[in-house]
Design a protein around this motif. Structure first.
Motif, short mmCIF file in Angstrom:
data_model
loop_
_atom_site.label_atom_id
_atom_site.label_comp_id
_atom_site.label_asym_id
_atom_site.label_seq_id
_atom_site.Cartn_x
_atom_site.Cartn_y
_atom_site.Cartn_z
N SER A 493 13.89 81.68 45.37
CA SER A 493 14.23 80.14 45.14
C SER A 493 15.75 80.05 45.11
O SER A 493 16.06 79.46 45.96
CB SER A 493 13.69 80.16 43.93
N ILE A 498 15.07 72.38 48.58
CA ILE A 498 13.97 71.30 47.98
C ILE A 498 13.24 70.91 49.09
O ILE A 498 11.69 69.93 49.21
CB ILE A 498 14.65 70.54 47.18
N THR A 504 14.49 76.40 54.48
CA THR A 504 14.00 77.37 53.71
C THR A 504 14.83 78.92 54.56
O THR A 504 15.77 79.03 54.40
CB THR A 504 12.97 78.02 52.55
N CYS A 606 8.14 75.68 49.32
CA CYS A 606 9.60 75.51 48.46
C CYS A 606 9.53 74.31 47.95
O CYS A 606 10.87 74.22 47.10
CB CYS A 606 10.61 76.25 48.80
N ASP A 608 10.21 70.54 46.30
CA ASP A 608 10.06 70.73 44.20
C ASP A 608 9.46 69.39 43.66
O ASP A 608 9.59 68.48 42.72
CB ASP A 608 11.28 70.17 43.76
N HIS A 609 8.41 68.50 45.16
CA HIS A 609 7.81 67.65 44.78
C HIS A 609 6.54 67.46 45.74
O HIS A 609 7.09 67.91 47.04
CB HIS A 609 8.53 66.88 44.44
#
Ligand code: CDP
Ligand code: MG
Length: 677
Positions: A493, A498, A504, A606, A608-609
């Protein structure tokens, strides 16, 4: 051999004695005579009879005998031997170099994707079938080769099937070129039908009887069953090494750890899979001290590609990772699937090479009877976009008339042509465009090649290169089971972006370079060091191809607010056919013309939404349909980046379609406004 004047080592003579005992030696004269009189020879022999290591050396000897003036100096010729698997090409060439008493990379070498270990001295080269196909693109007549040996033809990989078709034509224009096709005993008749009138040499193997044991009930967890079977064999069976077939790196490493934790020093456990580093590959063949049992845990590689002596017990759970393709959805995926009866029999055969053996099938006799008789050729299980690109590049005009052993379904071919057309690789008349030509030079899937080629338009070719490299190597994140898992997830993480997994991966790549490619740093961060090292070298390789075409290397300023936006747009410019839309139901639907599919974001993501639109790298089927490696994109970009593909008239009615229609309208309005201004 005369060309090497120096005296042979004692080791050479020691190995020579062993070699002379291999079954193919009995047929040496017959083989050489047949090759002399014919342009094509078929050779069928049991796994382990010495085909791969000996036949190319026989061929080399014949070439040198017939052309005494040939020497390594100023030579312009080669004997080539193809292998479907890179590990086999590397490992076998090393063995042959040793047998010939030369350094690997000199007289004997190998070439695999992203790695060339051969030189101007090389006269015998092992290479993957994919690499020979690439060489054929640059030189369709394969002018450097005197003899080509297509090995493991029974595997029926895509590249081997294409080479067979291609060489059939090439041999007509090159009467001086010879072809040897070698296969294990599977499907020998089929080859004979494909090469009508070609002499066939059969090398009988020396197989000892193998006792087959089935389970009474189906096993629920084949991995656990395999491990406990190994332990049981070790506890209760007489000496003899064990070969266990599993499906992939992670599973194999996991099994190795568990076996070691149970049996400790009493056994030597050796993993074997395609991405194993070369130093580890040699360990498979190291003899073990007496009283220590060797346990090899391998993928399908050990089924026919690599013969390991001393195996007496085989553990066969009955699965392998296989490529599957659904032409309707155009989805190609690697899936753990049941093997065929022919494969199961090959696996069992590995137990009887040196003495009578036993094969433990971790499935019932009834399940065995229900397995397919033979595996299907890869060409029938693949997305053919890359294949079509290759054939076009090789100058094949009429794909339908190209002589293949198994013709792919017409709709699969049509889909491939369609995809290539959308990617701009083919024009309206199905001819290769300039872009298509460039794309064919990249050893990558066409979408990735396209993304690289257009990346300078988004001012981020450097970043796209790094992402492509990361996508071309095994997963860089290590996620051990058990206690360390939480720490691994936390480490991951810290790299998470995001907006998506591609970004990432880019973060990981940058961090690896910033930390001087340090292996300790990788260990701490649960990053696979080997995967990172190969990403670095893959990237260098891709940079060379980019510069050959003078494709600009550029980056948006890191502080520019568009840095990530540009990268995401460039991703889309290649992968616009792999987009999914979040529906009001909460599900994602893939969005393609003619077809859509419910999919789920892979839990490894990864984000976030749940963004409205995502571009994805691959499709995985496990318990559900997952899309893996996903990045958030915006719907209006689809209209900007790929309007030629998103012609909505072709799409079925859906929520996503209505959203895109709005984007088109907006775009039209703003165009009209700017016209008025
Ligand atoms: O190709 P085929 O299955 O007919 O046999 P091969 O791969 O040429 O193997 C012949 C012999 O060489 C076997 O006994 C192998 O164990 C041995 N070999 C080896 O000792 N080390 C290697 N790296 C490759 C093969
Ligand atoms: Mg072989």
């Amino acid at each position: 051999m005369d060309m090497m004047k120096k005296a042979y080592s004692a080791r050479y003579f020691e190995i020579l004695e062993k070699r002379k005992n291999l079954p193919v030696w009995v047929h040496k004269e017959e083989f050489l005579q047949t090759l002399k009189e014919n342009q094509i020879v078929l050779l069928v022999g049991e796994t382990g009879s010495g085909k791969t290591t000996q036949i190319p050396q026989f061929v080399l000897e014949a070439v040198l005998n017939e052309n005494p003036s040939f020497g390594p100096k100023g030579k312009k010729w080669l004997v080539g031997c193809t292998q479907p698997r890179r590990v086999a090409a590397m490992s076998v060439s090393r063995r042959v170099a040793e047998e010939m008493d030369v350094e690997i990379g000199e007289e004997v070498g190998y070439t695999v994707r992203f790695e060339d270990c051969s030189s101007s001295k090389t006269v015998l080269k092992y290479l993957t079938d994919g690499m020979l196909l690439r060489e054929a693109m640059a030189d369709p007549l394969l002018g450097r080769y005197k003899v080509i040996v297509l090995d493991e033809a029974h595997e029926r990989t895509l590249a081997t099937d294409l080479l067979l078709g291609l060489l059939k034509q090439t041999l007509i224009s090159r009467p001086d070129l010879k072809l040897v096709v070698m296969s294990a005993t599977l499907e020998a008749d089929k080859f004979h039908k494909y090469f009508i009138g070609v002499p066939l040499i059969k090398v009988p193997g020396r197989l000892h009887p193998v006792e087959i044991l089935y389970t009474r009930e189906p096993e629920r967890d084949y991995l656990e069953a395999a491990i406990s079977t190994v332990i049981q064999i070790h506890m209760s069976e007489p000496p003899g090494d064990v070969l266990v077939f599993l499906t992939g790196e992670e599973e194999i490493e996991d099994a190795c750890r568990k076996i070691i934790s149970k049996l400790g020093d009493q056994v030597k456990v050796v993993p074997l899979y395609s991405t194993l580093p070369p130093a580890m590959q040699q360990k498979i063949f190291d003899p073990t001290p007496q009283a220590v049992r060797k346990i090899i845990v391998s993928t399908n590689i050990a089924e026919t590609s690599l013969t390991i002596d001393g195996i007496v017990y085989v553990v066969d759970p009955g699965f392998s990772k296989q490529k599957l393709y659904h032409p309707d959805t155009r989805v190609e995926s690697l899936l753990v699937s049941p093997i065929s009866q022919a494969s199961a029999d090959q696996r069992a055969g590995r137990a009887g090479r040196t003495q009578p053996g036993k094969c433990f099938r971790l499935y019932t006799q009834k399940s065995f009877n229900e397995l397919e008789k033979q595996s299907y050729a890869e060409i029938l299980r693949s997305n053919l976009a890359n294949t079509v690109l290759t054939l076009k590049r090789l100058g094949v005009k009429n794909l339908v008339r190209f002589d293949l052993m198994d013709a792919p379904a017409p709709e699969t071919l049509a889909r491939a042509l369609d995809d290539l057309y959308h990617l701009g690789a083919l024009d309206d008349d199905c001819n290769l465009t300039k872009t298509g030509e460039m794309m064919s030079e990249f050893p990558l899937d066409p979408q990735m090649a396209k993304m690289l080629i257009v990346s300078p338009q988004f001012n981020c070719s450097n970043e796209i290169l790094s992402i492509s490299a990361m996508l071309s190597v095994p997963n860089c994140f290590i996620r051990p089971r058990g206690e360390a898992q939480k720490a691994a997830d936390e480490a991951k993480s810290s790299f998470a972006h995001i907006d998506g997994d591609h970004l990432t991966l880019l973060n990981v790549f940058h961090a690896f370079l910033q930390n001087n490619q340090d292996s300790d740093w990788c260990y701490e961060k649960f990053i696979n060091y080997r995967a990172m090292k190969s990403a670095v070298s893959v990237r260098e390789h891709l940079v060379r191809i980019m510069s050959r075409f003078q494709i600009k290397l550029c980056s948006p300023g890191f502080n520019s607010c568009d840095y990530y936006v540009n990268i995401r747009k460039a991703l889309l410019a290649g992968y616009f056919m792999q987009v999914a839309h979040l529906e009001r139901t909460g599900h994602y639907l893939t969005f393609r013309d003619k077809d859509d599919q419910v999919v789920h974001l892979h839990p490894s993501n990864c984000l976030d939404h749940k963004p409205e639109w995502v571009v994805y790298n691959e499709y995985v089927f496990t318990s559900r349909n997952f899309i893996r490696t996903v990045t958030y994109i915006r719907g209006d970009w689809l209209v900007d980046v790929a309007p030629h593909y998103y012609k909505l008239a072709n799409f079925p009615n859906s929520e996503a379609k209505r959203v895109l229609q709005k984007h088109y309208k907006k775009r039209k309005l703003s165009e009209e406004r700017s016209c008025k201004l």
